[in-house]
Design a protein around this motif. Structure first.
Motif, PDB file in Angstrom:
ATOM      1  N   SER A  80      48.457  35.039  29.756  1.00  0.00           N
ATOM      2  CA  SER A  80      49.626  35.642  30.424  1.00  0.00           C
ATOM      3  C   SER A  80      49.286  36.034  31.863  1.00  0.00           C
ATOM      4  O   SER A  80      50.118  35.894  32.767  1.00  0.00           O
ATOM      5  CB  SER A  80      50.116  36.860  29.640  1.00  0.00           C
ATOM      6  N   THR A  81      48.055  36.486  32.099  1.00  0.00           N
ATOM      7  CA  THR A  81      47.597  36.836  33.446  1.00  0.00           C
ATOM      8  C   THR A  81      47.506  35.582  34.311  1.00  0.00           C
ATOM      9  O   THR A  81      47.913  35.598  35.480  1.00  0.00           O
ATOM     10  CB  THR A  81      46.214  37.518  33.372  1.00  0.00           C
ATOM     11  N   LEU A  82      46.990  34.498  33.738  1.00  0.00           N
ATOM     12  CA  LEU A  82      46.890  33.228  34.482  1.00  0.00           C
ATOM     13  C   LEU A  82      48.281  32.717  34.852  1.00  0.00           C
ATOM     14  O   LEU A  82      48.501  32.233  35.973  1.00  0.00           O
ATOM     15  CB  LEU A  82      46.158  32.173  33.645  1.00  0.00           C
ATOM     16  N   GLN A  83      49.242  32.847  33.923  1.00  0.00           N
ATOM     17  CA  GLN A  83      50.618  32.424  34.181  1.00  0.00           C
ATOM     18  C   GLN A  83      51.237  33.245  35.316  1.00  0.00           C
ATOM     19  O   GLN A  83      51.892  32.713  36.202  1.00  0.00           O
ATOM     20  CB  GLN A  83      51.460  32.554  32.904  1.00  0.00           C
ATOM     21  N   ALA A  84      50.996  34.564  35.286  1.00  0.00           N
ATOM     22  CA  ALA A  84      51.514  35.446  36.335  1.00  0.00           C
ATOM     23  C   ALA A  84      50.915  35.090  37.692  1.00  0.00           C
ATOM     24  O   ALA A  84      51.626  35.067  38.710  1.00  0.00           O
ATOM     25  CB  ALA A  84      51.209  36.906  35.993  1.00  0.00           C
ATOM     26  N   LEU A  85      49.612  34.772  37.720  1.00  0.00           N
ATOM     27  CA  LEU A  85      48.957  34.358  38.973  1.00  0.00           C
ATOM     28  C   LEU A  85      49.529  33.041  39.476  1.00  0.00           C
ATOM     29  O   LEU A  85      49.766  32.872  40.679  1.00  0.00           O
ATOM     30  CB  LEU A  85      47.451  34.195  38.748  1.00  0.00           C
ATOM     31  N   ALA A  86      49.754  32.100  38.556  1.00  0.00           N
ATOM     32  CA  ALA A  86      50.300  30.789  38.927  1.00  0.00           C
ATOM     33  C   ALA A  86      51.709  30.939  39.485  1.00  0.00           C
ATOM     34  O   ALA A  86      52.074  30.278  40.465  1.00  0.00           O
ATOM     35  CB  ALA A  86      50.299  29.866  37.713  1.00  0.00           C
ATOM     36  N   LYS A  90      51.730  30.130  43.259  1.00  0.00           N
ATOM     37  CA  LYS A  90      51.960  28.677  43.143  1.00  0.00           C
ATOM     38  C   LYS A  90      50.622  27.924  43.201  1.00  0.00           C
ATOM     39  O   LYS A  90      50.413  27.030  44.016  1.00  0.00           O
ATOM     40  CB  LYS A  90      52.904  28.177  44.251  1.00  0.00           C
ATOM     41  N   LEU A  91      49.691  28.337  42.325  1.00  0.00           N
ATOM     42  CA  LEU A  91      48.346  27.766  42.309  1.00  0.00           C
ATOM     43  C   LEU A  91      48.231  26.658  41.273  1.00  0.00           C
ATOM     44  O   LEU A  91      48.914  26.669  40.260  1.00  0.00           O
ATOM     45  CB  LEU A  91      47.319  28.863  41.971  1.00  0.00           C
ATOM     46  N   GLU A  92      47.358  25.662  41.552  1.00  0.00           N
ATOM     47  CA  GLU A  92      47.032  24.635  40.573  1.00  0.00           C
ATOM     48  C   GLU A  92      45.627  24.856  40.018  1.00  0.00           C
ATOM     49  O   GLU A  92      45.328  24.467  38.903  1.00  0.00           O
ATOM     50  CB  GLU A  92      47.095  23.222  41.189  1.00  0.00           C
ATOM     51  N   LYS A  93      44.766  25.492  40.844  1.00  0.00           N
ATOM     52  CA  LYS A  93      43.391  25.780  40.423  1.00  0.00           C
ATOM     53  C   LYS A  93      43.193  27.286  40.402  1.00  0.00           C
ATOM     54  O   LYS A  93      43.472  27.964  41.388  1.00  0.00           O
ATOM     55  CB  LYS A  93      42.389  25.169  41.405  1.00  0.00           C
ATOM     56  N   ILE A  94      42.697  27.786  39.267  1.00  0.00           N
ATOM     57  CA  ILE A  94      42.352  29.201  39.174  1.00  0.00           C
ATOM     58  C   ILE A  94      40.905  29.302  38.714  1.00  0.00           C
ATOM     59  O   ILE A  94      40.550  28.789  37.659  1.00  0.00           O
ATOM     60  CB  ILE A  94      43.268  29.966  38.193  1.00  0.00           C
ATOM     61  N   GLY A  95      40.093  29.937  39.572  1.00  0.00           N
ATOM     62  CA  GLY A  95      38.678  30.141  39.259  1.00  0.00           C
ATOM     63  C   GLY A  95      38.335  31.622  39.276  1.00  0.00           C
ATOM     64  O   GLY A  95      39.204  32.486  39.422  1.00  0.00           O
ATOM     65  N   VAL A  96      37.069  31.887  39.139  1.00  0.00           N
ATOM     66  CA  VAL A  96      36.589  33.268  39.131  1.00  0.00           C
ATOM     67  C   VAL A  96      36.887  33.953  40.465  1.00  0.00           C
ATOM     68  O   VAL A  96      37.263  35.122  40.503  1.00  0.00           O
ATOM     69  CB  VAL A  96      35.072  33.312  38.807  1.00  0.00           C
ATOM     70  N   GLU A  97      36.757  33.216  41.572  1.00  0.00           N
ATOM     71  CA  GLU A  97      37.006  33.793  42.904  1.00  0.00           C
ATOM     72  C   GLU A  97      38.453  34.276  43.039  1.00  0.00           C
ATOM     73  O   GLU A  97      38.709  35.361  43.585  1.00  0.00           O
ATOM     74  CB  GLU A  97      36.705  32.770  44.012  1.00  0.00           C
ATOM     75  N   GLU A  98      39.403  33.476  42.544  1.00  0.00           N
ATOM     76  CA  GLU A  98      40.822  33.861  42.600  1.00  0.00           C
ATOM     77  C   GLU A  98      41.087  35.103  41.742  1.00  0.00           C
ATOM     78  O   GLU A  98      41.860  35.978  42.140  1.00  0.00           O
ATOM     79  CB  GLU A  98      41.718  32.715  42.119  1.00  0.00           C
ATOM     80  N   LEU A  99      40.447  35.174  40.573  1.00  0.00           N
ATOM     81  CA  LEU A  99      40.616  36.332  39.691  1.00  0.00           C
ATOM     82  C   LEU A  99      40.025  37.598  40.316  1.00  0.00           C
ATOM     83  O   LEU A  99      40.599  38.680  40.205  1.00  0.00           O
ATOM     84  CB  LEU A  99      39.966  36.068  38.329  1.00  0.00           C
ATOM     85  N   ILE A 100      38.891  37.452  41.002  1.00  0.00           N
ATOM     86  CA  ILE A 100      38.275  38.597  41.697  1.00  0.00           C
ATOM     87  C   ILE A 100      39.174  39.049  42.841  1.00  0.00           C
ATOM     88  O   ILE A 100      39.418  40.246  43.019  1.00  0.00           O
ATOM     89  CB  ILE A 100      36.862  38.239  42.207  1.00  0.00           C
ATOM     90  N   ALA A 101      39.697  38.093  43.596  1.00  0.00           N
ATOM     91  CA  ALA A 101      40.577  38.419  44.730  1.00  0.00           C
ATOM     92  C   ALA A 101      41.856  39.116  44.258  1.00  0.00           C
ATOM     93  O   ALA A 101      42.370  40.009  44.937  1.00  0.00           O
ATOM     94  CB  ALA A 101      40.928  37.149  45.502  1.00  0.00           C
ATOM     95  N   ALA A 102      42.358  38.716  43.085  1.00  0.00           N
ATOM     96  CA  ALA A 102      43.574  39.323  42.535  1.00  0.00           C
ATOM     97  C   ALA A 102      43.297  40.660  41.851  1.00  0.00           C
ATOM     98  O   ALA A 102      44.231  41.369  41.478  1.00  0.00           O
ATOM     99  CB  ALA A 102      44.236  38.365  41.561  1.00  0.00           C
ATOM    100  N   GLY A 103      42.007  40.996  41.648  1.00  0.00           N
ATOM    101  CA  GLY A 103      41.645  42.274  41.039  1.00  0.00           C
ATOM    102  C   GLY A 103      41.561  42.259  39.520  1.00  0.00           C
ATOM    103  O   GLY A 103      41.501  43.311  38.897  1.00  0.00           O
ATOM    104  N   PHE A 104      41.557  41.065  38.914  1.00  0.00           N
ATOM    105  CA  PHE A 104      41.475  40.969  37.457  1.00  0.00           C
ATOM    106  C   PHE A 104      40.041  40.870  36.949  1.00  0.00           C
ATOM    107  O   PHE A 104      39.796  40.955  35.757  1.00  0.00           O
ATOM    108  CB  PHE A 104      42.272  39.762  36.949  1.00  0.00           C
ATOM    109  N   ALA A 105      39.087  40.651  37.847  1.00  0.00           N
ATOM    110  CA  ALA A 105      37.680  40.532  37.452  1.00  0.00           C
ATOM    111  C   ALA A 105      36.811  41.096  38.568  1.00  0.00           C
ATOM    112  O   ALA A 105      37.299  41.370  39.663  1.00  0.00           O
ATOM    113  CB  ALA A 105      37.332  39.068  37.205  1.00  0.00           C
ATOM    114  N   SER A 106      35.535  41.272  38.270  1.00  0.00           N
ATOM    115  CA  SER A 106      34.594  41.710  39.302  1.00  0.00           C
ATOM    116  C   SER A 106      33.425  40.735  39.333  1.00  0.00           C
ATOM    117  O   SER A 106      33.200  39.983  38.371  1.00  0.00           O
ATOM    118  CB  SER A 106      34.094  43.127  39.016  1.00  0.00           C
TER     119      SER A 106
END
Length: 148
Positions: A80-86, A90-106
């Motif tokens: 659900s978090t990946l869907q919200a980010l997409a 409007k992303l096609e690639k989601i990696g660890v860097e994108e999750l860190i930038a969005a505040g979902f990971a460290s």
């Protein structure tokens, strides 16, 4: 007023208790240590955890459990978090860097993708680990999985 008549403020300096200097001082004899016992003797030093002969706390309580120092703690991220980010970016690639930038990971913890929620976007997801159901859901939506 000069250096020869300087004095500290009244009551600010206490006189030292001179213990063990004869009976006339009032602090001779036992030197304020009381009568007999380990604390009255010279060289007395209390052991850490000593409770006067009573069974000490660290021996009364039972030992249990252990900490596995090889355990890997993952930061869980749901579909659900990946869907919200997409949807938001409007992303096609989601990696660890994108999750860190969005505040979902460290950057301290590895990331694991879990299957809670719906995923409709076609994504290329890269993470340290995936649950089997999450991997299946991403591939079912037309996306791909990259394990780092």
């Amino acid at each position: 007023m000069d250096l020869s008549n300087l004095k500290p403020a009244e009551g600010s300096v206490k006189t030292r208790k001179r213990v063990g200097r004869g009976a006339g001082s009032g602090l001779g004899g036992t030197s304020t240590r009381g009568h007999k016992g380990a604390k009255s003797r010279s060289g007395y030093k209390r052991k850490i955890g000593f409770e006067g002969g009573q069974m000490p706390m660290q021996r009364r309580l039972p030992k249990f459990g252990f900490k596995n120092f090889n355990k890997v703690e993952y930061k869980a991220v749901n579909l659900s978090t990946l869907q919200a980010l997409a949807d938001a970016g409007k992303l096609e690639k989601i990696g660890v860097e994108e999750l860190i930038a969005a505040g979902f990971a460290s950057s301290k913890c590895p990331v694991k993708i879990l299957a809670k929620g719906e995923l409709t976007a076609k994504l290329e997801v890269s993470a340290n680990a995936f649950s089997a159901a999450a991997k299946e859901a991403i591939e079912k939506a037309g996306g791909s999985v990259v394990i780092l």
